[in-house]
Each structure stands twice: as structure tokens, then as C-alpha cells.
Design a protein around this motif. Structure first.
Motif, PDB file in Angstrom:
ATOM      1  N   SER A 161      21.870  33.591  30.854  1.00  0.00           N
ATOM      2  CA  SER A 161      22.565  32.310  30.795  1.00  0.00           C
ATOM      3  C   SER A 161      21.699  31.159  30.308  1.00  0.00           C
ATOM      4  CB  SER A 161      23.123  31.955  32.178  1.00  0.00           C
ATOM      5  OG  SER A 161      22.070  31.768  33.111  1.00  0.00           O
ATOM      6  N   ASP A 162      20.456  31.428  29.948  1.00  0.00           N
ATOM      7  CA  ASP A 162      19.619  30.376  29.351  1.00  0.00           C
ATOM      8  C   ASP A 162      19.089  30.790  27.981  1.00  0.00           C
ATOM      9  OD1 ASP A 162      17.961  32.309  30.336  1.00  0.00           O
ATOM     10  OD2 ASP A 162      16.728  30.978  31.554  1.00  0.00           O
ATOM     11  N   ASP A 163      19.600  31.884  27.438  1.00  0.00           N
ATOM     12  CA  ASP A 163      19.158  32.382  26.130  1.00  0.00           C
ATOM     13  C   ASP A 163      20.189  32.040  25.060  1.00  0.00           C
ATOM     14  OD1 ASP A 163      16.982  33.391  27.475  1.00  0.00           O
ATOM     15  OD2 ASP A 163      17.754  35.440  27.563  1.00  0.00           O
ATOM     16  N   LEU A 164      19.809  32.261  23.787  1.00  0.00           N
ATOM     17  CA  LEU A 164      20.663  31.953  22.652  1.00  0.00           C
ATOM     18  C   LEU A 164      20.677  33.141  21.698  1.00  0.00           C
ATOM     19  CD1 LEU A 164      19.263  28.354  22.067  1.00  0.00           C
ATOM     20  CD2 LEU A 164      21.474  28.911  23.082  1.00  0.00           C
ATOM     21  N   ILE A 165      21.825  33.406  21.078  1.00  0.00           N
ATOM     22  CA  ILE A 165      21.935  34.543  20.163  1.00  0.00           C
ATOM     23  C   ILE A 165      22.471  34.083  18.810  1.00  0.00           C
ATOM     24  CG2 ILE A 165      22.151  36.263  21.988  1.00  0.00           C
ATOM     25  CD1 ILE A 165      25.160  36.333  21.500  1.00  0.00           C
ATOM     26  N   HIS A 166      22.004  34.762  17.773  1.00  0.00           N
ATOM     27  CA  HIS A 166      22.414  34.477  16.391  1.00  0.00           C
ATOM     28  C   HIS A 166      23.921  34.699  16.252  1.00  0.00           C
ATOM     29  CE1 HIS A 166      22.895  35.229  12.064  1.00  0.00           C
ATOM     30  NE2 HIS A 166      21.781  34.541  11.876  1.00  0.00           N
ATOM     31  N   PRO A 167      24.616  33.895  15.438  1.00  0.00           N
ATOM     32  CA  PRO A 167      26.073  34.033  15.321  1.00  0.00           C
ATOM     33  C   PRO A 167      26.561  35.402  14.868  1.00  0.00           C
ATOM     34  CG  PRO A 167      25.336  31.962  14.345  1.00  0.00           C
ATOM     35  CD  PRO A 167      24.104  32.740  14.684  1.00  0.00           C
ATOM     36  N   GLU A 168      25.745  36.164  14.139  1.00  0.00           N
ATOM     37  CA  GLU A 168      26.170  37.476  13.668  1.00  0.00           C
ATOM     38  C   GLU A 168      25.607  38.619  14.516  1.00  0.00           C
ATOM     39  OE1 GLU A 168      25.271  37.958   9.525  1.00  0.00           O
ATOM     40  OE2 GLU A 168      25.911  35.932   9.018  1.00  0.00           O
ATOM     41  N   ARG A 169      24.937  38.283  15.606  1.00  0.00           N
ATOM     42  CA  ARG A 169      24.207  39.315  16.351  1.00  0.00           C
ATOM     43  C   ARG A 169      25.113  40.448  16.829  1.00  0.00           C
ATOM     44  NH1 ARG A 169      22.772  40.454  21.941  1.00  0.00           N
ATOM     45  NH2 ARG A 169      20.795  41.630  21.948  1.00  0.00           N
ATOM     46  N   LEU A 170      26.165  40.137  17.534  1.00  0.00           N
ATOM     47  CA  LEU A 170      26.996  41.194  18.112  1.00  0.00           C
ATOM     48  C   LEU A 170      27.649  42.039  17.031  1.00  0.00           C
ATOM     49  CD1 LEU A 170      28.645  39.316  21.114  1.00  0.00           C
ATOM     50  CD2 LEU A 170      26.649  40.818  21.125  1.00  0.00           C
ATOM     51  N   GLU A 171      28.163  41.408  15.988  1.00  0.00           N
ATOM     52  CA  GLU A 171      28.799  42.161  14.898  1.00  0.00           C
ATOM     53  C   GLU A 171      27.796  43.106  14.244  1.00  0.00           C
ATOM     54  OE1 GLU A 171      31.445  41.335  10.857  1.00  0.00           O
ATOM     55  OE2 GLU A 171      30.272  39.710  11.746  1.00  0.00           O
ATOM     56  N   ARG A 172      26.571  42.625  13.997  1.00  0.00           N
ATOM     57  CA  ARG A 172      25.556  43.447  13.346  1.00  0.00           C
ATOM     58  C   ARG A 172      25.123  44.608  14.243  1.00  0.00           C
ATOM     59  NH1 ARG A 172      22.580  41.737   9.048  1.00  0.00           N
ATOM     60  NH2 ARG A 172      20.720  42.751   9.913  1.00  0.00           N
ATOM     61  N   LEU A 173      24.889  44.330  15.519  1.00  0.00           N
ATOM     62  CA  LEU A 173      24.421  45.390  16.409  1.00  0.00           C
ATOM     63  C   LEU A 173      25.468  46.478  16.578  1.00  0.00           C
ATOM     64  CD1 LEU A 173      22.066  43.438  16.940  1.00  0.00           C
ATOM     65  CD2 LEU A 173      22.228  44.032  19.370  1.00  0.00           C
ATOM     66  N   ILE A 174      26.719  46.093  16.739  1.00  0.00           N
ATOM     67  CA  ILE A 174      27.779  47.088  16.919  1.00  0.00           C
ATOM     68  C   ILE A 174      27.973  47.906  15.648  1.00  0.00           C
ATOM     69  CG2 ILE A 174      30.255  47.349  17.303  1.00  0.00           C
ATOM     70  CD1 ILE A 174      30.033  44.909  19.211  1.00  0.00           C
ATOM     71  N   ALA A 175      27.905  47.263  14.483  1.00  0.00           N
ATOM     72  CA  ALA A 175      28.037  47.999  13.222  1.00  0.00           C
ATOM     73  C   ALA A 175      26.893  48.984  13.045  1.00  0.00           C
ATOM     74  CB  ALA A 175      28.079  47.011  12.053  1.00  0.00           C
ATOM     75  N   ALA A 176      25.677  48.550  13.356  1.00  0.00           N
ATOM     76  CA  ALA A 176      24.517  49.440  13.213  1.00  0.00           C
ATOM     77  C   ALA A 176      24.618  50.614  14.173  1.00  0.00           C
ATOM     78  CB  ALA A 176      23.231  48.652  13.461  1.00  0.00           C
ATOM     79  N   ALA A 177      25.051  50.360  15.398  1.00  0.00           N
ATOM     80  CA  ALA A 177      25.189  51.444  16.375  1.00  0.00           C
ATOM     81  C   ALA A 177      26.243  52.440  15.938  1.00  0.00           C
ATOM     82  CB  ALA A 177      25.544  50.865  17.743  1.00  0.00           C
ATOM     83  N   GLY A 178      27.357  51.944  15.400  1.00  0.00           N
ATOM     84  CA  GLY A 178      28.402  52.841  14.941  1.00  0.00           C
ATOM     85  C   GLY A 178      27.942  53.723  13.796  1.00  0.00           C
TER      86      GLY A 178
END
Length: 388
Positions: free
Chosen positions: A107-124
Motif C-alpha cells: 500500500s505504499d508502493d507504485l507500479i508501472h501502468p503496463e505492469r499487470l498486462e505485461r506480466l500476465i502476457a509473459a506468464a501466459g
């Protein structure tokens, strides 16, 4: 939107299950909570839910979270009436999660706007069950060169990380990064009913992921420096005590059986490290309490004396060490590749220096790639509200 007796704001039950559920445990995080939530809600992957689980904060955290939830029906708030620790609080979020994937964001960190999309695509694409990227440190005491978690690996290409090296990274003598700090995105079907060990207040992330890897889950590690990890005085991540060291040792000894000889060897090394850590914490506690009857026998152990001396030396070095010359930013900075592809060069050195430059209020080169611009902005002084 109204809170139930259990402290849950149930959101909109008619919404279909999202692609990803982001679990954000919070305790007294009001200073940074809104910015952290905003970084999740700004993701390019729009099919998400953000579950904010608050651990009985006595600040404005719940008010802030509920105010944001009123304007975005993807937000769900769980407000615990009693403080139970980070593991129990995250478990509330996991129990409520409906997504195909589950992401953990502090709750005090920040993530890049494309982070979740990129990580899920790479995992898939890699048929991975978990996927994690690099952490870039920022906050209270910025290092002159900056630092990322995976920097020592010089990682430019994705790699699979097995259970043995993941486990060995928790051995104090290992040269590996401490992989337990990673913030993975996890396939919910693989997580199933597994939850955080509520007896752990430090190392609960390491324990959960390790149990998944022992069960043959596949973890994909990416070089992408897309998670800005805040370090500050209120963090409990670096504070050991007798109780926390004892809990870590007990959790380690409760791990499932390991058939692989390399994993068993790593487990033995970590067991030795945790036993030494527990002895040392007991020594420190006895010295602070002037319990000399307990401290003197431990001071007869050369390993304990050496660790005590090294701790004092480290403290002096941190206050008296002359600043090193600052390295030059790579020119040009590498461009971010497509999700799951290799970088032209390891991005960690540049990412570390960008965070250091932001802390010093220096200017970023005008031709910097967009990921560098985001990181510079995320780690800038105005995002260090709780750094005191």
C-alpha cells in the motif's frame, strides 16, 4: 456502497470476474495509500479489481480507500476491526479475490501502468504459474548509485526460477538476491486454498511462494524494472526479533517434504542460517535487557561475537562512509521490449541510477524511454511522503 458487519465494502456483485485481482494489505498507510491505489487503477489491463484490506489502521486509511471506492466500482474495501498482522490481512484479500490472476501490491508502493498486462502476457506465453519483475528501491535513505533487487544478476532475458535457488536466497551466506521480496502475480487456480502463514510477520511472502514452487509451480522472472518499492522507517520488513526469527525457523521446518537433493541441501543451509539468526537475536535481547546470565554464554560463541562486531561496524560505515563517485547513466537507456521478450541490455543498472537521480532532484535526459520517465516520476521526492 455500505460496509457490512464484517467490515467489507462488497462493491458491485453484478460485475463479471476480472482478469486480475490486486490484493493490497494496509496498516497506517494513509500518507501513500491514495497514490498506490491510483497506480493500480491506472493499469492498461482494465479488467481488474483492487481489494484493499486494512489491518485496523488508526489513521485515515479506510476513509481514503472508501472515498476512492465510491468513484470506481472496481475497488473493494475490507476493514478489519482488530489488528492481526500482514499475513492475516492479505489472506482476507485472497479469500475475496475473484480474478484469474492475483497480484500483491503493497500500500505504499507504485507500479508501472503496463505492469499487470505485461506480466500476465509473459506468464501466459511461457506457461508460467507465477511471474515477477524487478523491484526498484526508493524512499528514506537513497543510495548514491540506487539499487534494484535483481541488479546483481545482470538479467536481460526472462528466466524460470526454481525452488532450490529461491530457497537458497534466504540463506544469509548466499550471493543471490533475496527473492522473497518479489511481488509476484499468481495464477489463482494454482494458489487454490493455500494462504499466508499467519504466524509470520516477516517472510510471509517468501514462505507462500516457496510452498508453491515445492509443489511444482513455475515461476517466471522478468528483468522489467516496473515495481517501485518504498523503503522507510515504518517498514517492518527489515526488523528481526526473537519472536519473528523463531516464527521463521518454525515455518521453515514445517515446509513440505523435498525430494530433490539440491532443495534438501538448500533447506539445510537455510536452517543453519535461521538458527544462527535466532541465537543472535536472543543475544541482542539479553544485552539490551542487561540479562548477563543469558548473554555471557552466547558471547562465548565466536560466531555470535563476530556477528555482533560486524553489526557495529556496519552501523559506523553507514554514518561515516565517504560517498562514492556516481556512475554515468547508460547512454542510450534500453527501450522496453514486448512483454516477455529480452531487453537489449540489462535494465537494472539504469533503473537504479534513475531512482538515485530522482532522489537528488537531477534531470532525466530528454530522450529517455517512457519506462524511465515513469520510474523517475514514481521515485521523485514528492512521492516520498513517509520517508522521514
Amino acid at each position: 456502497m455500505s460496509g457490512s458487519q464484517s467490515g467489507q465494502d462488497l462493491g458491485s456483485p453484478s460485475l463479471p470476474p476480472p482478469v486480475v485481482s490486486v490484493v493490497m494489505a494496509n496498516f497506517r498507510g494513509a500518507a501513500n495509500l491514495a497514490a498506490s491505489m491510483a497506480s493500480v487503477l491506472a493499469q492498461s489491463e482494465r479488467s481488474l479489481e483492487l481489494i484493499v484490506a486494512d489491518d485496523a489502521s488508526d489513521d485515515d486509511s479506510v476513509v481514503i480507500a472508501r472515498r476512492i471506492a465510491e468513484g470506481d466500482d472496481r475497488v473493494r474495501v475490507i476493514a478489519s476491526p482488530t489488528n492481526a498482522g500482514p499475513a492475516a490481512t492479505r489472506n482476507l484479500g485472497l479469500d475475496a479475490a475473484r480474478g484469474e490472476w492475483i497480484a500483491i501490491v503493497d500500500s505504499d508502493d507504485l507500479i508501472h501502468p503496463e505492469r499487470l498486462e505485461r506480466l500476465i502476457a509473459a506468464a501466459g506465453a511461457a506457461d508460467a504459474d507465477l511471474v515477477a519483475d524487478d523491484l526498484v528501491y526508493f524512499g528514506a535513505v537513497p543510495e548514491p548509485q540506487g539499487r534494484t533487487l535483481l541488479q546483481s544478476m545482470a538479467l536481460a532475458a526472462p528466466m524460470m526460477l526454481g525452488a532450490a535457488p529461491y530457497l537458497r536466497s534466504n540463506d544469509g551466506a548466499s550471493s543471490l538476491p533475496v527473492f522473497g521480496y518479489l511481488k509476484p502475480v499468481i495464477r489463482r487456480s494454482v494458489l487454490a486454498d493455500l494462504r499466508y502463514d499467519v504466524g509470520l510477520r516477516i517472510g510471509e511472502d517468501h514462505d507462500l511462494v516457496l510452498r508453491l514452487l515445492i509443489g511444482n509451480a513455475r515461476l517466471l522472472l522478468l528483468p522489467d524494472p516496473l515495481y517501485a518499492y518504498r523503503r522507510h522507517g515504518a517498514s517492518i520488513s527489515h526488523r528481526l526479533s526473537v519472536a519473528t526469527a523463531q516464527a521463521m525457523l518454525e515455518a521453515h521446518r514445517a515446509l513440505p517434504p523435498m525430494a530433490d537433493p539440491e532443495m534438501r541441501a538448500a533447506a539445510k543451509a537455510v536452517d543453519r542460517h535461521l538458527r544462527r539468526a535466532l541465537r543472535y537475536e536472543r543475544l541482542v535481547a539479553d544485552i539490551k535487557a542487561r540479562r548477563w546470565q543469558g548473554a555471557l554464554p552466547r558471547l562465548a560463541d565466536p560466531a555470535m561475537v563476530a556477528r555482533l562486531v560486524e553489526s557495529l561496524r556496519d552501523r559506523r560505515r553507514r554514518t561515516s562512509e565517504a560517498p562514492r563517485a556516481v556512475a554515468a547513466l547508460p547512454d542510450p537507456l534500453p527501450r522496453m521490449p514486448q512483454a516477455g521478450e529480452s531487453w537489449p541490455q540489462p535494465p537494472a543498472p539504469g533503473a537504479a541510477l534513475i531512482a538515485a537521480m530522482a532522489a537528488r532532484d537531477e534531470a532525466l535526459p530528454p530522450d529517455a524511454p517512457s519506462w524511465a520517465e515513469w520510474l523517475f516520476s514514481a521515485t521523485a521526492p514528492e512521492n516520498r511522503a513517509s520517508a522521514g
